[in-house]
Write an enzyme that holds these catalytic residues in place. Structure first.
Site, PDB file in Angstrom:
ATOM      1  N   TYR A   1      68.875  50.809   4.551  1.00 33.20           N
ATOM      2  CA  TYR A   1      68.637  49.720   5.461  1.00 33.20           C
ATOM      3  C   TYR A   1      68.047  49.758   6.968  1.00 33.20           C
ATOM      4  O   TYR A   1      67.716  48.874   7.838  1.00 33.20           O
ATOM      5  CB  TYR A   1      70.083  48.879   5.841  1.00 33.20           C
ATOM      6  CG  TYR A   1      71.286  48.483   5.005  1.00 33.20           C
ATOM      7  CD1 TYR A   1      70.518  48.724   3.588  1.00 33.20           C
ATOM      8  CD2 TYR A   1      72.528  48.447   5.267  1.00 33.20           C
ATOM      9  CE1 TYR A   1      71.353  48.379   2.482  1.00 33.20           C
ATOM     10  CE2 TYR A   1      73.312  48.089   3.975  1.00 33.20           C
ATOM     11  CZ  TYR A   1      72.838  48.090   2.716  1.00 33.20           C
ATOM     12  OH  TYR A   1      73.621  47.755   1.639  1.00 33.20           O
TER      13      TYR A   1
ATOM     14  N   ASP B   1      79.458  48.282   7.467  1.00 29.00           N
ATOM     15  CA  ASP B   1      78.595  48.760   6.100  1.00 29.00           C
ATOM     16  C   ASP B   1      77.447  48.774   6.398  1.00 29.00           C
ATOM     17  O   ASP B   1      76.495  47.807   6.357  1.00 29.00           O
ATOM     18  CB  ASP B   1      79.072  47.819   5.072  1.00 29.00           C
ATOM     19  CG  ASP B   1      78.488  48.600   3.885  1.00 29.00           C
ATOM     20  OD1 ASP B   1      79.140  49.350   3.088  1.00 29.00           O
ATOM     21  OD2 ASP B   1      77.383  47.916   3.436  1.00 29.00           O
TER      22      ASP B   1
ATOM     23  N   LYS C   1      75.249  55.018   3.049  1.00 24.88           N
ATOM     24  CA  LYS C   1      75.392  55.464   1.618  1.00 24.88           C
ATOM     25  C   LYS C   1      73.899  56.446   1.383  1.00 24.88           C
ATOM     26  O   LYS C   1      72.951  56.038   2.105  1.00 24.88           O
ATOM     27  CB  LYS C   1      75.129  54.221   0.823  1.00 24.88           C
ATOM     28  CG  LYS C   1      75.905  52.835   0.942  1.00 24.88           C
ATOM     29  CD  LYS C   1      75.647  51.702   0.431  1.00 24.88           C
ATOM     30  CE  LYS C   1      76.716  50.605   1.018  1.00 24.88           C
ATOM     31  NZ  LYS C   1      75.894  49.657   2.158  1.00 24.88           N
TER      32      LYS C   1
ATOM     33  N   HIS D   1      74.374  55.049  -3.544  1.00 21.43           N
ATOM     34  CA  HIS D   1      74.189  53.660  -3.715  1.00 21.43           C
ATOM     35  C   HIS D   1      73.912  53.052  -4.909  1.00 21.43           C
ATOM     36  O   HIS D   1      74.514  51.847  -5.082  1.00 21.43           O
ATOM     37  CB  HIS D   1      72.658  53.681  -2.640  1.00 21.43           C
ATOM     38  CG  HIS D   1      72.697  52.359  -2.014  1.00 21.43           C
ATOM     39  ND1 HIS D   1      72.115  52.304  -0.750  1.00 21.43           N
ATOM     40  CD2 HIS D   1      73.136  50.975  -2.333  1.00 21.43           C
ATOM     41  CE1 HIS D   1      71.976  50.924  -0.131  1.00 21.43           C
ATOM     42  NE2 HIS D   1      72.600  50.252  -1.338  1.00 21.43           N
TER      43      HIS D   1
HETATM   44  N1  LIG Z   1      75.713  48.531  -2.156  1.00 26.90           N
HETATM   45  C1  LIG Z   1      74.933  47.528  -2.378  1.00 26.90           C
HETATM   46  O1  LIG Z   1      73.873  47.767  -3.316  1.00 26.90           O
HETATM   47  C2  LIG Z   1      74.712  46.371  -1.588  1.00 26.90           C
HETATM   48  C3  LIG Z   1      73.882  45.388  -1.864  1.00 26.90           C
HETATM   49  C4  LIG Z   1      73.532  44.038  -1.168  1.00 26.90           C
HETATM   50  C5  LIG Z   1      74.495  44.223   0.102  1.00 26.90           C
HETATM   51  N2  LIG Z   1      75.395  45.268   0.354  1.00 26.90           N
HETATM   52  C6  LIG Z   1      76.262  45.125   1.577  1.00 26.90           C
HETATM   53  O2  LIG Z   1      77.097  43.880   1.256  1.00 26.90           O
HETATM   54  C7  LIG Z   1      76.697  43.019   2.789  1.00 26.90           C
HETATM   55  C8  LIG Z   1      76.985  41.529   2.419  1.00 26.90           C
HETATM   56  O3  LIG Z   1      75.982  41.137   1.315  1.00 26.90           O
HETATM   57  P1  LIG Z   1      74.464  40.471   1.562  1.00 26.90           P
HETATM   58  O4  LIG Z   1      74.356  40.497   3.083  1.00 26.90           O
HETATM   59  O5  LIG Z   1      73.563  40.709   0.570  1.00 26.90           O
HETATM   60  O6  LIG Z   1      74.909  38.838   1.466  1.00 26.90           O
HETATM   61  P2  LIG Z   1      76.092  37.928   1.997  1.00 26.90           P
HETATM   62  O7  LIG Z   1      77.070  38.611   2.866  1.00 26.90           O
HETATM   63  O8  LIG Z   1      76.880  37.291   0.668  1.00 26.90           O
HETATM   64  O9  LIG Z   1      75.381  36.476   2.301  1.00 26.90           O
HETATM   65  C9  LIG Z   1      74.667  36.673   3.482  1.00 26.90           C
HETATM   66  C10 LIG Z   1      73.829  35.524   3.643  1.00 26.90           C
HETATM   67  O10 LIG Z   1      74.685  34.552   4.058  1.00 26.90           O
HETATM   68  C11 LIG Z   1      74.439  33.944   5.362  1.00 26.90           C
HETATM   69  N3  LIG Z   1      75.777  33.293   5.853  1.00 26.90           N
HETATM   70  C12 LIG Z   1      76.851  34.305   6.555  1.00 26.90           C
HETATM   71  N4  LIG Z   1      77.686  33.814   6.736  1.00 26.90           N
HETATM   72  C13 LIG Z   1      77.376  32.470   6.771  1.00 26.90           C
HETATM   73  C14 LIG Z   1      78.131  31.440   6.987  1.00 26.90           C
HETATM   74  N5  LIG Z   1      79.367  31.252   7.557  1.00 26.90           N
HETATM   75  N6  LIG Z   1      77.773  30.023   6.754  1.00 26.90           N
HETATM   76  C15 LIG Z   1      76.454  29.916   6.055  1.00 26.90           C
HETATM   77  N7  LIG Z   1      75.762  31.102   5.892  1.00 26.90           N
HETATM   78  C16 LIG Z   1      76.164  32.460   6.120  1.00 26.90           C
HETATM   79  C17 LIG Z   1      73.507  34.871   6.149  1.00 26.90           C
HETATM   80  O11 LIG Z   1      72.787  34.366   6.997  1.00 26.90           O
HETATM   81  P3  LIG Z   1      72.629  34.502   8.535  1.00 26.90           P
HETATM   82  O12 LIG Z   1      72.518  36.050   8.618  1.00 26.90           O
HETATM   83  O13 LIG Z   1      71.456  33.845   8.721  1.00 26.90           O
HETATM   84  O14 LIG Z   1      73.811  33.910   9.218  1.00 26.90           O
HETATM   85  C18 LIG Z   1      72.827  35.606   4.859  1.00 26.90           C
HETATM   86  O15 LIG Z   1      71.942  34.868   4.815  1.00 26.90           O
HETATM   87  C19 LIG Z   1      75.216  43.770   3.012  1.00 26.90           C
HETATM   88  O16 LIG Z   1      75.262  43.287   4.314  1.00 26.90           O
HETATM   89  C20 LIG Z   1      75.415  45.081   2.742  1.00 26.90           C
HETATM   90  O17 LIG Z   1      76.297  45.604   3.822  1.00 26.90           O
HETATM   91  C21 LIG Z   1      75.281  46.189  -0.421  1.00 26.90           C
END
Ligand SMILES: NC(=O)c1ccc[n+]([C@@H]2O[C@H](COP(=O)([O-])OP(=O)(O)OC[C@H]3O[C@@H](n4cnc5c(N)ncnc54)[C@H](OP(=O)(O)O)[C@@H]3O)[C@@H](O)[C@H]2O)c1
Length: 276
Positions: free
Chosen positions: A54, A49, A79, A112
């Site tokens: 990004y 994704d 997106k 988005h």
């Molecule tokens: N459509 C939208 O508006 C929107 C908005 C936000 C996000 N997204 C999508 O959703 C995806 C996921 O959301 P997100 O990146 O915001 O947050 P998330 O996946 O909830 O959390 C990522 C965070 O958690 C840490 N982490 C990951 N696995 C871990 C584990 N096993 N143990 C401990 N910490 C862990 C990562 O750190 P490290 O990287 O340092 O491991 C990072 O800081 C995004 O990457 C993006 O593709 C979409």
């Protein structure tokens, strides 16, 4: 029961989308994205994704090409960013994304955010891309019920997906029910609460009980709610950890206990009140 990393949901246009994907928001462009995506593909993820916002679509495309995995075996989402919304501007933005990815189609193209006064025209552009065969499915992100209703009133192609903030503290139950009723697949962004939810005592206790990590509990909870989930990490060990969620099942009682954490608490932006 979802029990393998390549298991898929079937979208309302019959396209299959893996339940588990890999998100790359806030992954730096260049080697950090390329290496993370490579690690995810090696771990068995088959869905990535990204988004124009990004600034790492080129690295995602490069990693997929370098992996040697056939293009059609990987589900790629990108997106259209807010500034590019509108009919012609979306078509141009999509073209840019495709060039950066070095691909001739994407699997899922999302609006988005529901930019007021723009998203209906943007949807018409997505329908054109779909009809012309450049995208296998089109969908929404950060759309609330009233935004989706607007789309449903004018659409000729129904949205397949709504990607929204979803974690135990923000379950969006009404929106989720609405999506199910309208055959729209809900997809969770920020499934780990960007780290915040990992330390909630209920989640930590559940991790101990099941012999899993808090991240694995949260990802499994998404899957058992039949919500597509796309955790992000830049660490290969965590990327693997987040994929090892197919060998256990959370009991209905424990699912309900996690559900009880819902406080309608947004960590991200409110789709009814954003200025970007
Ligand atoms: N459509 C939208 O508006 C929107 C908005 C936000 C996000 N997204 C999508 O959703 C995806 C996921 O959301 P997100 O990146 O915001 O947050 P998330 O996946 O909830 O959390 C990522 C965070 O958690 C840490 N982490 C990951 N696995 C871990 C584990 N096993 N143990 C401990 N910490 C862990 C990562 O750190 P490290 O990287 O340092 O491991 C990072 O800081 C995004 O990457 C993006 O593709 C979409």
């Amino acid at each position: 029961m979802i029990n393998h990393i390549t298991d898929c949901t079937v979208l309302n246009n019959h396209v299959q989308m893996p339940w588990l994907g890999f998100g790359v928001y806030l992954v730096k462009e260049g080697a950090e994205t390329e290496d993370s995506v490579m690690a995810a593909l090696e771990a068995g993820y088959r869905s990535i994704d990204t988004a124009a916002l990004y600034k790492n679509e080129a690295d995602v495309g490069r990693a997929i090409a370098r992996s040697g995995i056939p293009r059609q075996a990987v589900f790629v989402t990108t997106k259209v960013w807010n500034a590019d919304q509108g009919y012609e501007t979306t078509l141009r933005a999509f073209d840019q994304s495709l060039k950066k990815l070095k691909m001739d189609y994407v699997d899922l193209y999302l609006i988005h955010w529901p930019v007021k006064g723009k998203y209906l025209e943007t949807w018409k552009a997505l329908e054109k891309l779909y009809r012309d065969g450049f995208v296998r499915a089109i969908g929404l992100s950060n759309f609330l019920i009233h935004h989706i209703q607007d789309i449903l009133e004018i659409c000729e192609v129904r949205p397949t997906v709504d990607q929204v903030e979803f974690h135990p503290e923000l379950r969006q139950e009404g929106l989720h029910r609405f999506c199910i009723e309208n055959q729209i697949q809900m997809e969770a962004w920020m499934p780990l609460g960007r780290g915040r939810t990992l330390t909630k005592p209920t989640i930590v206790a559940m991790a101990e009980k099941y012999g899993k990590t808090p991240a694995q509990i949260l990802i499994r909870w998404d899957l058992q709610h039949e919500v597509v989930t796309i955790p992000k990490s830049i660490h290969p060990s965590r990327i693997v950890e987040n994929s090892q969620v197919f060998d256990f099942e959370i009991s209905p009682e424990d699912m309900a206990r996690i559900d009880d954490l819902d406080e309608n608490l947004r960590f991200g932006t409110d789709p009814d009140n954003f200025h970007f």
